[in-house]
Design a protein around this motif. Structure first.
Motif, PDB file in Angstrom:
ATOM      1  N   VAL A 106       0.823  -1.211   0.000  1.00 44.40           N
ATOM      2  CA  VAL A 106       0.000   0.000   0.000  1.00 44.40           C
ATOM      3  C   VAL A 106       0.859   1.263   0.000  1.00 44.40           C
ATOM      4  O   VAL A 106       0.583   2.234  -0.721  1.00 44.40           O
ATOM      5  N   PHE A 107       1.933   1.273   0.783  1.00 40.68           N
ATOM      6  CA  PHE A 107       2.684   2.505   1.013  1.00 40.68           C
ATOM      7  C   PHE A 107       4.123   2.462   0.508  1.00 40.68           C
ATOM      8  O   PHE A 107       4.956   3.266   0.966  1.00 40.68           O
ATOM      9  N   TRP A 108       4.437   1.583  -0.430  1.00 42.86           N
ATOM     10  CA  TRP A 108       5.830   1.438  -0.829  1.00 42.86           C
ATOM     11  C   TRP A 108       6.461   2.750  -1.279  1.00 42.86           C
ATOM     12  O   TRP A 108       7.625   3.039  -0.985  1.00 42.86           O
ATOM     13  N   HIS A 109       5.722   3.569  -1.996  1.00 41.02           N
ATOM     14  CA  HIS A 109       6.282   4.807  -2.541  1.00 41.02           C
ATOM     15  C   HIS A 109       6.196   5.973  -1.553  1.00 41.02           C
ATOM     16  O   HIS A 109       6.576   7.100  -1.892  1.00 41.02           O
ATOM     17  N   ARG A 110       5.707   5.696  -0.345  1.00 43.86           N
ATOM     18  CA  ARG A 110       5.676   6.709   0.715  1.00 43.86           C
ATOM     19  C   ARG A 110       6.237   6.073   1.992  1.00 43.86           C
ATOM     20  O   ARG A 110       5.504   5.724   2.908  1.00 43.86           O
ATOM     21  N   PRO A 111       7.569   5.924   2.049  1.00 41.25           N
ATOM     22  CA  PRO A 111       8.203   5.194   3.156  1.00 41.25           C
ATOM     23  C   PRO A 111       7.814   5.661   4.562  1.00 41.25           C
ATOM     24  O   PRO A 111       7.645   4.811   5.452  1.00 41.25           O
ATOM     25  N   PRO A 112       7.669   6.978   4.823  1.00 38.76           N
ATOM     26  CA  PRO A 112       7.266   7.347   6.191  1.00 38.76           C
ATOM     27  C   PRO A 112       5.920   6.746   6.584  1.00 38.76           C
ATOM     28  O   PRO A 112       5.737   6.350   7.742  1.00 38.76           O
ATOM     29  N   LEU A 113       4.993   6.669   5.624  1.00 38.01           N
ATOM     30  CA  LEU A 113       3.687   6.083   5.941  1.00 38.01           C
ATOM     31  C   LEU A 113       3.805   4.580   6.099  1.00 38.01           C
ATOM     32  O   LEU A 113       3.112   3.979   6.936  1.00 38.01           O
ATOM     33  N   MET A 114       4.666   3.953   5.308  1.00 32.78           N
ATOM     34  CA  MET A 114       4.881   2.519   5.411  1.00 32.78           C
ATOM     35  C   MET A 114       5.389   2.148   6.801  1.00 32.78           C
ATOM     36  O   MET A 114       4.876   1.228   7.445  1.00 32.78           O
ATOM     37  N   THR A 163       5.408   5.977  16.122  1.00 32.95           N
ATOM     38  CA  THR A 163       4.682   6.436  14.936  1.00 32.95           C
ATOM     39  C   THR A 163       5.034   7.878  14.606  1.00 32.95           C
ATOM     40  O   THR A 163       5.237   8.236  13.435  1.00 32.95           O
ATOM     41  N   TRP A 164       5.110   8.705  15.615  1.00 32.14           N
ATOM     42  CA  TRP A 164       5.508  10.105  15.422  1.00 32.14           C
ATOM     43  C   TRP A 164       6.907  10.199  14.821  1.00 32.14           C
ATOM     44  O   TRP A 164       7.135  10.960  13.862  1.00 32.14           O
ATOM     45  N   LEU A 165       7.842   9.428  15.345  1.00 34.22           N
ATOM     46  CA  LEU A 165       9.204   9.458  14.816  1.00 34.22           C
ATOM     47  C   LEU A 165       9.250   8.992  13.363  1.00 34.22           C
ATOM     48  O   LEU A 165       9.995   9.547  12.546  1.00 34.22           O
ATOM     49  N   ALA A 169      10.851  11.505  10.939  1.00 30.29           N
ATOM     50  CA  ALA A 169      12.266  11.267  10.656  1.00 30.29           C
ATOM     51  C   ALA A 169      12.543  10.390   9.446  1.00 30.29           C
ATOM     52  O   ALA A 169      13.633  10.467   8.870  1.00 30.29           O
ATOM     53  N   MET A 170      11.576   9.558   9.033  1.00 33.35           N
ATOM     54  CA  MET A 170      11.836   8.656   7.915  1.00 33.35           C
ATOM     55  C   MET A 170      11.829   9.436   6.606  1.00 33.35           C
ATOM     56  O   MET A 170      10.864  10.133   6.287  1.00 33.35           O
ATOM     57  N   PRO A 171      12.901   9.374   5.810  1.00 35.42           N
ATOM     58  CA  PRO A 171      12.920  10.096   4.533  1.00 35.42           C
ATOM     59  C   PRO A 171      12.029   9.427   3.497  1.00 35.42           C
ATOM     60  O   PRO A 171      11.691   8.261   3.612  1.00 35.42           O
ATOM     61  N   GLY A 172      11.638  10.202   2.478  1.00 37.34           N
ATOM     62  CA  GLY A 172      10.879   9.621   1.383  1.00 37.34           C
ATOM     63  C   GLY A 172       9.655  10.404   0.977  1.00 37.34           C
ATOM     64  O   GLY A 172       8.966  10.041   0.025  1.00 37.34           O
ATOM     65  N   MET A 173       9.342  11.482   1.702  1.00 38.15           N
ATOM     66  CA  MET A 173       8.223  12.360   1.371  1.00 38.15           C
ATOM     67  C   MET A 173       8.666  13.801   1.626  1.00 38.15           C
ATOM     68  O   MET A 173       9.721  14.015   2.232  1.00 38.15           O
ATOM     69  N   ALA A 181       3.624  16.101  12.336  1.00 37.44           N
ATOM     70  CA  ALA A 181       3.639  14.640  12.435  1.00 37.44           C
ATOM     71  C   ALA A 181       2.925  14.132  13.679  1.00 37.44           C
ATOM     72  O   ALA A 181       2.463  12.986  13.708  1.00 37.44           O
ATOM     73  N   PHE A 182       2.810  14.980  14.701  1.00 38.44           N
ATOM     74  CA  PHE A 182       2.272  14.497  15.978  1.00 38.44           C
ATOM     75  C   PHE A 182       0.775  14.198  15.911  1.00 38.44           C
ATOM     76  O   PHE A 182       0.312  13.196  16.477  1.00 38.44           O
ATOM     77  N   LEU A 183      -0.010  15.049  15.240  1.00 37.99           N
ATOM     78  CA  LEU A 183      -1.465  14.881  15.256  1.00 37.99           C
ATOM     79  C   LEU A 183      -1.908  13.566  14.614  1.00 37.99           C
ATOM     80  O   LEU A 183      -2.703  12.832  15.228  1.00 37.99           O
ATOM     81  N   PRO A 184      -1.446  13.215  13.402  1.00 37.24           N
ATOM     82  CA  PRO A 184      -1.859  11.914  12.860  1.00 37.24           C
ATOM     83  C   PRO A 184      -1.381  10.750  13.721  1.00 37.24           C
ATOM     84  O   PRO A 184      -2.094   9.746  13.857  1.00 37.24           O
ATOM     85  N   ALA A 185      -0.196  10.870  14.316  1.00 34.29           N
ATOM     86  CA  ALA A 185       0.286   9.809  15.210  1.00 34.29           C
ATOM     87  C   ALA A 185      -0.637   9.665  16.411  1.00 34.29           C
ATOM     88  O   ALA A 185      -0.957   8.545  16.838  1.00 34.29           O
ATOM     89  N   LEU A 186      -1.099  10.797  16.949  1.00 32.37           N
ATOM     90  CA  LEU A 186      -2.006  10.770  18.093  1.00 32.37           C
ATOM     91  C   LEU A 186      -3.338  10.125  17.726  1.00 32.37           C
ATOM     92  O   LEU A 186      -3.857   9.280  18.461  1.00 32.37           O
ATOM     93  N   VAL A 187      -3.895  10.510  16.588  1.00 31.34           N
ATOM     94  CA  VAL A 187      -5.172   9.931  16.153  1.00 31.34           C
ATOM     95  C   VAL A 187      -5.032   8.421  15.934  1.00 31.34           C
ATOM     96  O   VAL A 187      -5.885   7.626  16.366  1.00 31.34           O
ATOM     97  N   ILE A 188      -3.957   8.032  15.272  1.00 29.90           N
ATOM     98  CA  ILE A 188      -3.723   6.603  15.027  1.00 29.90           C
ATOM     99  C   ILE A 188      -3.669   5.838  16.342  1.00 29.90           C
ATOM    100  O   ILE A 188      -4.271   4.764  16.481  1.00 29.90           O
ATOM    101  N   MET A 189      -2.975   6.373  17.320  1.00 25.93           N
ATOM    102  CA  MET A 189      -2.799   5.631  18.562  1.00 25.93           C
ATOM    103  C   MET A 189      -4.058   5.617  19.421  1.00 25.93           C
ATOM    104  O   MET A 189      -4.303   4.632  20.135  1.00 25.93           O
ATOM    105  N   VAL A 190      -4.841   6.660  19.388  1.00 24.64           N
ATOM    106  CA  VAL A 190      -6.125   6.616  20.106  1.00 24.64           C
ATOM    107  C   VAL A 190      -7.001   5.508  19.532  1.00 24.64           C
ATOM    108  O   VAL A 190      -7.562   4.677  20.264  1.00 24.64           O
TER     109      VAL A 190
END
Length: 223
Positions: A106-114, A163-165, A169-173, A181-190
């Motif tokens: 699903v996310f190969w071309h977007r490494p941070p999301l992968m 998830t936040w890191l 920090a992951m290159p590719g986007m 980066a914090f808000l989507p990480a927070l939503v994902i973890m909730v």
């Protein structure tokens, strides 16, 4: 790097993690509940290296398919003590590589999301039972599984940091600031903490990852 070399490194790394966990079990006396999670976290962290090991997701998908078969055989015959669960209905070791393969596709071309999609499973699910077993005092029961609020809190905090890191920090986007980066990480973890709390039979390896994929797929990064 060639995909063949990537496959070799991938297999060598995973077997090294299994050997490390088995050594901890046999010679240091750690229980399988702990060593299973050593493998879980170690293998999950391999996701950070995938863009540097392979030129497409398919060699990694092949490796995941191979380990699904290996893990299914181990689940059936109990060959690797460090990977055993006390619940025979738990097929988490089989579901883990399946989840990783889907994320890579699903996310190969977007490494941070992968990487981010696998961090709730890697660190959240990896540390939750360890924290729960060590510090858990407030218990709750879902079907045949007994869990603790402390373990669920550990799932949330560990997964949030990882998830936040990954998103930051992951290159590719295009660069994402720590604050963005914090808000989507927070939503994902909730969401995934709630899902993990009610998932049974090792299905959290699938349900938690599916929720992370869904949120990251619709999140308006850069919008």
């Amino acid at each position: 790097m060639s995909n063949t070399l990537g496959i070799i490194i991938c297999f060598a790394y995973i077997f090294l993690m299994i050997a490390l966990a088995e050594g901890l079990r046999r010679w240091q006396g750690y229980g399988a509940g702990f060593t299973r999670k050593v493998i879980h976290i170690g293998v999950g962290m391999l996701s950070w290296a995938l863009p540097f090991l392979f030129t497409s997701p398919w060699p990694f998908v092949f490796a995941c398919a191979a380990f699904m078969v290996i893990n299914l055989i181990d689940w059936r015959y109990g060959l690797i003590g460090a990977m055993q669960s006390k619940h025979r209905s738990n097929l988490g070791t089989v579901y883990f590589p399946l989840a990783a393969a889907v994320v890579a596709l699903v996310f190969w071309h977007r490494p941070p999301l992968m990487v981010a999609a696998l961090m709730p499973l890697t660190w959240g699910d990896g540390l939750a039972p360890v924290i729960g077993a060590t510090y858990g005092r407030r218990f709750y029961r879902i079907h045949t599984s007994t869990r603790t609020l402390e373990g669920s809190l550990g799932f949330f905090v560990a997964g949030l940091v990882a998830t936040w890191l990954a998103l930051w920090a992951m290159p590719g986007m295009p660069e994402i600031s720590p604050a963005v980066a914090f808000l989507p990480a927070l939503v994902i973890m909730v969401v995934t903490t709630l899902i993990e709390a009610v998932s049974i039979w090792g299905l959290d390896n699938l349900t938690v990852t599916a929720a992370a994929i869904a949120i990251l797929s619709v999140w308006p990064f850069g919008a």
